[in-house]
Design a protein around this motif. Sequence first.
Motif, PDB file in Angstrom:
ATOM      1  N   ARG A   1      11.833  38.416  29.781  1.00 34.63           N
ATOM      2  CA  ARG A   1      11.904  38.564  28.433  1.00 34.63           C
ATOM      3  C   ARG A   1      12.935  39.455  27.797  1.00 34.63           C
ATOM      4  NH1 ARG A   1       6.416  40.961  25.415  1.00 34.63           N
ATOM      5  NH2 ARG A   1       7.155  41.147  23.332  1.00 34.63           N
ATOM      6  N   GLU A   2      13.247  40.401  28.399  1.00 29.78           N
ATOM      7  CA  GLU A   2      14.599  41.257  27.896  1.00 29.78           C
ATOM      8  C   GLU A   2      15.854  40.189  28.004  1.00 29.78           C
ATOM      9  OE1 GLU A   2      16.966  45.298  28.807  1.00 29.78           O
ATOM     10  OE2 GLU A   2      15.029  44.879  29.959  1.00 29.78           O
ATOM     11  N   TRP A   3      15.764  39.673  28.997  1.00 29.35           N
ATOM     12  CA  TRP A   3      17.002  38.631  29.181  1.00 29.35           C
ATOM     13  C   TRP A   3      17.056  37.290  27.971  1.00 29.35           C
ATOM     14  CZ3 TRP A   3      16.902  33.293  30.844  1.00 29.35           C
ATOM     15  CH2 TRP A   3      18.256  32.708  31.088  1.00 29.35           C
ATOM     16  N   VAL A   4      16.036  37.171  27.753  1.00 26.00           N
ATOM     17  CA  VAL A   4      15.908  35.905  26.654  1.00 26.00           C
ATOM     18  C   VAL A   4      16.134  36.648  25.365  1.00 26.00           C
ATOM     19  CG1 VAL A   4      14.309  34.462  25.315  1.00 26.00           C
ATOM     20  CG2 VAL A   4      14.080  34.544  27.752  1.00 26.00           C
ATOM     21  N   TYR A   5      15.651  37.874  24.950  1.00 23.47           N
ATOM     22  CA  TYR A   5      16.075  38.664  23.929  1.00 23.47           C
ATOM     23  C   TYR A   5      17.561  38.675  23.715  1.00 23.47           C
ATOM     24  CZ  TYR A   5      16.448  42.665  20.724  1.00 23.47           C
ATOM     25  OH  TYR A   5      16.894  43.440  19.816  1.00 23.47           O
ATOM     26  N   ARG A   6      18.228  39.121  24.618  1.00 24.85           N
ATOM     27  CA  ARG A   6      19.646  39.071  24.641  1.00 24.85           C
ATOM     28  C   ARG A   6      20.431  37.863  24.230  1.00 24.85           C
ATOM     29  NH1 ARG A   6      21.124  43.414  29.450  1.00 24.85           N
ATOM     30  NH2 ARG A   6      20.113  45.199  28.767  1.00 24.85           N
ATOM     31  N   ILE A   7      19.777  36.862  24.858  1.00 26.58           N
ATOM     32  CA  ILE A   7      20.544  35.435  24.312  1.00 26.58           C
ATOM     33  C   ILE A   7      20.090  35.259  22.884  1.00 26.58           C
ATOM     34  CG2 ILE A   7      20.084  32.865  24.772  1.00 26.58           C
ATOM     35  CD1 ILE A   7      19.653  33.747  27.806  1.00 26.58           C
ATOM     36  N   ASP A   8      18.855  35.401  22.627  1.00 31.99           N
ATOM     37  CA  ASP A   8      18.613  35.147  21.273  1.00 31.99           C
ATOM     38  C   ASP A   8      19.537  36.042  20.408  1.00 31.99           C
ATOM     39  OD1 ASP A   8      16.532  33.522  21.720  1.00 31.99           O
ATOM     40  OD2 ASP A   8      14.886  34.561  21.487  1.00 31.99           O
ATOM     41  N   LEU A   9      19.765  37.123  20.563  1.00 29.25           N
ATOM     42  CA  LEU A   9      20.576  37.888  19.738  1.00 29.25           C
ATOM     43  C   LEU A   9      22.187  37.094  19.672  1.00 29.25           C
ATOM     44  CD1 LEU A   9      19.990  41.602  20.780  1.00 29.25           C
ATOM     45  CD2 LEU A   9      19.256  40.477  18.793  1.00 29.25           C
TER      46      LEU A   9
ATOM     47  N   ILE B   1      13.554  33.834   9.211  1.00 31.34           N
ATOM     48  CA  ILE B   1      12.139  33.909   9.970  1.00 31.34           C
ATOM     49  C   ILE B   1      12.353  34.016  11.434  1.00 31.34           C
ATOM     50  CG2 ILE B   1      10.400  32.186  10.464  1.00 31.34           C
ATOM     51  CD1 ILE B   1      10.834  31.160   7.698  1.00 31.34           C
ATOM     52  N   VAL B   2      13.339  33.211  11.974  1.00 27.51           N
ATOM     53  CA  VAL B   2      13.522  33.446  13.181  1.00 27.51           C
ATOM     54  C   VAL B   2      14.117  34.657  13.753  1.00 27.51           C
ATOM     55  CG1 VAL B   2      13.598  30.856  13.603  1.00 27.51           C
ATOM     56  CG2 VAL B   2      15.762  32.203  13.471  1.00 27.51           C
ATOM     57  N   ALA B   3      14.960  35.177  12.969  1.00 20.00           N
ATOM     58  CA  ALA B   3      15.510  36.629  13.371  1.00 20.00           C
ATOM     59  C   ALA B   3      13.984  37.631  13.528  1.00 20.00           C
ATOM     60  CB  ALA B   3      16.543  36.928  12.321  1.00 20.00           C
ATOM     61  N   SER B   4      13.204  37.552  12.420  1.00 24.88           N
ATOM     62  CA  SER B   4      12.059  38.378  12.463  1.00 24.88           C
ATOM     63  C   SER B   4      11.159  38.237  13.714  1.00 24.88           C
ATOM     64  CB  SER B   4      11.378  38.115  10.918  1.00 24.88           C
ATOM     65  OG  SER B   4      12.094  38.380   9.942  1.00 24.88           O
ATOM     66  N   ALA B   5      11.001  36.836  14.084  1.00 22.79           N
ATOM     67  CA  ALA B   5      10.293  36.415  15.174  1.00 22.79           C
ATOM     68  C   ALA B   5      10.936  37.262  16.406  1.00 22.79           C
ATOM     69  CB  ALA B   5      10.320  35.287  15.378  1.00 22.79           C
ATOM     70  N   VAL B   6      12.505  37.326  16.649  1.00 24.94           N
ATOM     71  CA  VAL B   6      13.186  37.648  17.823  1.00 24.94           C
ATOM     72  C   VAL B   6      12.796  39.435  17.766  1.00 24.94           C
ATOM     73  CG1 VAL B   6      15.418  38.202  18.581  1.00 24.94           C
ATOM     74  CG2 VAL B   6      14.615  35.825  17.902  1.00 24.94           C
ATOM     75  N   PHE B   7      13.008  39.963  16.370  1.00 25.47           N
ATOM     76  CA  PHE B   7      13.090  41.401  16.633  1.00 25.47           C
ATOM     77  C   PHE B   7      11.651  42.006  16.665  1.00 25.47           C
ATOM     78  CE2 PHE B   7      17.119  40.970  14.768  1.00 25.47           C
ATOM     79  CZ  PHE B   7      18.202  41.463  15.679  1.00 25.47           C
ATOM     80  N   PHE B   8      10.587  41.424  16.043  1.00 27.23           N
ATOM     81  CA  PHE B   8       9.281  41.767  16.242  1.00 27.23           C
ATOM     82  C   PHE B   8       8.429  41.335  17.060  1.00 27.23           C
ATOM     83  CE2 PHE B   8      10.947  42.329  11.735  1.00 27.23           C
ATOM     84  CZ  PHE B   8      10.935  43.821  11.632  1.00 27.23           C
ATOM     85  N   TRP B   9       8.816  40.074  17.649  1.00 29.30           N
ATOM     86  CA  TRP B   9       7.892  39.518  18.697  1.00 29.30           C
ATOM     87  C   TRP B   9       8.378  39.380  20.220  1.00 29.30           C
ATOM     88  CZ3 TRP B   9       3.046  38.440  19.764  1.00 29.30           C
ATOM     89  CH2 TRP B   9       2.774  37.483  20.543  1.00 29.30           C
ATOM     90  N   ILE B  10       9.734  38.955  20.307  1.00 27.22           N
ATOM     91  CA  ILE B  10      10.280  38.737  21.447  1.00 27.22           C
ATOM     92  C   ILE B  10      10.934  40.053  22.066  1.00 27.22           C
ATOM     93  CG2 ILE B  10      12.138  37.514  22.630  1.00 27.22           C
ATOM     94  CD1 ILE B  10      11.661  35.397  20.529  1.00 27.22           C
ATOM     95  N   LYS B  11      11.525  40.883  21.220  1.00 30.44           N
ATOM     96  CA  LYS B  11      12.201  42.250  21.776  1.00 30.44           C
ATOM     97  C   LYS B  11      11.263  42.922  22.622  1.00 30.44           C
ATOM     98  CE  LYS B  11      14.397  46.293  19.941  1.00 30.44           C
ATOM     99  NZ  LYS B  11      14.708  47.223  18.752  1.00 30.44           N
ATOM    100  N   PRO B  12      11.558  43.592  23.888  1.00 29.35           N
ATOM    101  CA  PRO B  12      10.820  43.968  24.861  1.00 29.35           C
ATOM    102  C   PRO B  12      10.077  45.374  24.242  1.00 29.35           C
ATOM    103  CG  PRO B  12      12.648  43.252  25.869  1.00 29.35           C
ATOM    104  CD  PRO B  12      12.879  42.999  24.387  1.00 29.35           C
TER     105      PRO B  12
ATOM    106  N   LEU C   1      11.696  28.020  19.540  1.00 27.02           N
ATOM    107  CA  LEU C   1      11.000  27.696  20.633  1.00 27.02           C
ATOM    108  C   LEU C   1      10.902  29.129  21.622  1.00 27.02           C
ATOM    109  CD1 LEU C   1      12.382  24.437  21.495  1.00 27.02           C
ATOM    110  CD2 LEU C   1      10.081  24.946  20.707  1.00 27.02           C
ATOM    111  N   SER C   2      12.076  30.013  21.483  1.00 21.66           N
ATOM    112  CA  SER C   2      11.887  31.002  22.416  1.00 21.66           C
ATOM    113  C   SER C   2      10.708  32.130  22.047  1.00 21.66           C
ATOM    114  CB  SER C   2      13.227  31.785  22.564  1.00 21.66           C
ATOM    115  OG  SER C   2      13.506  32.515  21.172  1.00 21.66           O
TER     116      SER C   2
END
Length: 268
Positions: free
Chosen positions: A201-209, A257-268, A188-189
Motif C-alpha cells: 500500500r505504501e509503494w502504491v501511494y508513492r506511485i500515485d503521488l 477527487i482522485v487526489a483526495s482519495a490518495v491522501f485520505f484513503w490510500i495513504k498508509p 482504480l488504485s
Amino acid sequence: MIQPLIKYPDPTVRLISANVRFFNDELEQWITDIVDTMKSNDLEALSAILIGIQYNIIVLKEADIYTPYINSRMIKHSGMVTATERSIYYEGISVDVDRYETMTVIYEDIHGESHHRDFSGDLARTFQQQLDYCFGSTFVDRVDKEMKQRINDYLEYGLVADGGSCPTIFYRDRFKLGAKYLISGVALSSLVPFFVSEKVREWVYRIDLAVLAAIVVLIVIYFFYAQYESRLYKQCTSCQTGNIIGTVAILAFQLAIVASAVFFWIKP
C-alpha cells in the motif's frame, strides 16, 4: 434578399460548414437569399458559405430551376478530367484543375428527406467546386506547388492561409487523453487497501503521488498548448476558448477527487 458575396481576402472562405440540423423557416430564408444572390450575379451554383452562412448548403441552377442540396457528401466517383476553372472567391484567376468525371452525392432536401444523385461532366465539376467551399477549401488547394506559388505571388496579400478552418482533431487532445488515462489509473488504485499488505500500500501511494504530479504537468501543458493552437485557428478561437476552459476545469475537478482519495484513503 440579395447578399454580398464573400471574396478575397476575406478568410471566412476557410471555415468548414456545419451540417444543417433544423429544417425550418430560417433554412428556407437562407436558401431564398442564396437564390436571390445567384440571380443577381448570374451564377449557376453557390455555396452558403460564400454569402457568410456557415452551413453545408449548395444551390444548383439547372435550366430555370434552383435546387438546394443540403448536407451533401460525395460517396462515389470515377474518372479524372482536367479543365480550366475560375473562382467566385479569387476573381481574375483561372487555372487547370483535375476533377472527377462522374460522382454520386447523398444530400437532404429542404424538408430533411434523404436523396442521392449522380453527376457527370460539367455539372459534376461545378458541384465539386461548391463542395470544396463547404469544407473550407478552394480550387487553389488542388493545383501543384509551383502553380500555387504563382497564384500566391500574383495576389496582393498572398493566398488565404491553409489551415484557417477548424480541424476536427486537435493535437492538444493527446495531452487531455493522457491526463484522463492517468486519472483513471489513480482512481482504480483506490481499491488497493482492500487487497494488499501495508507495505504494498505504501509503494502504491508513492506511485500515485508521482502520477498525480504527472497529471498536473499534462493539464498545464494542455492549457498552454491549447492557447497556441487557438491562435493557429483564429476563425474558431471563440468556441475553442470555452472548450479549453471547460476541459481544464473538468480535469482539475477530477484530479481533486482522485487526489483526495490518495491522501485520505490510500495513504498508509
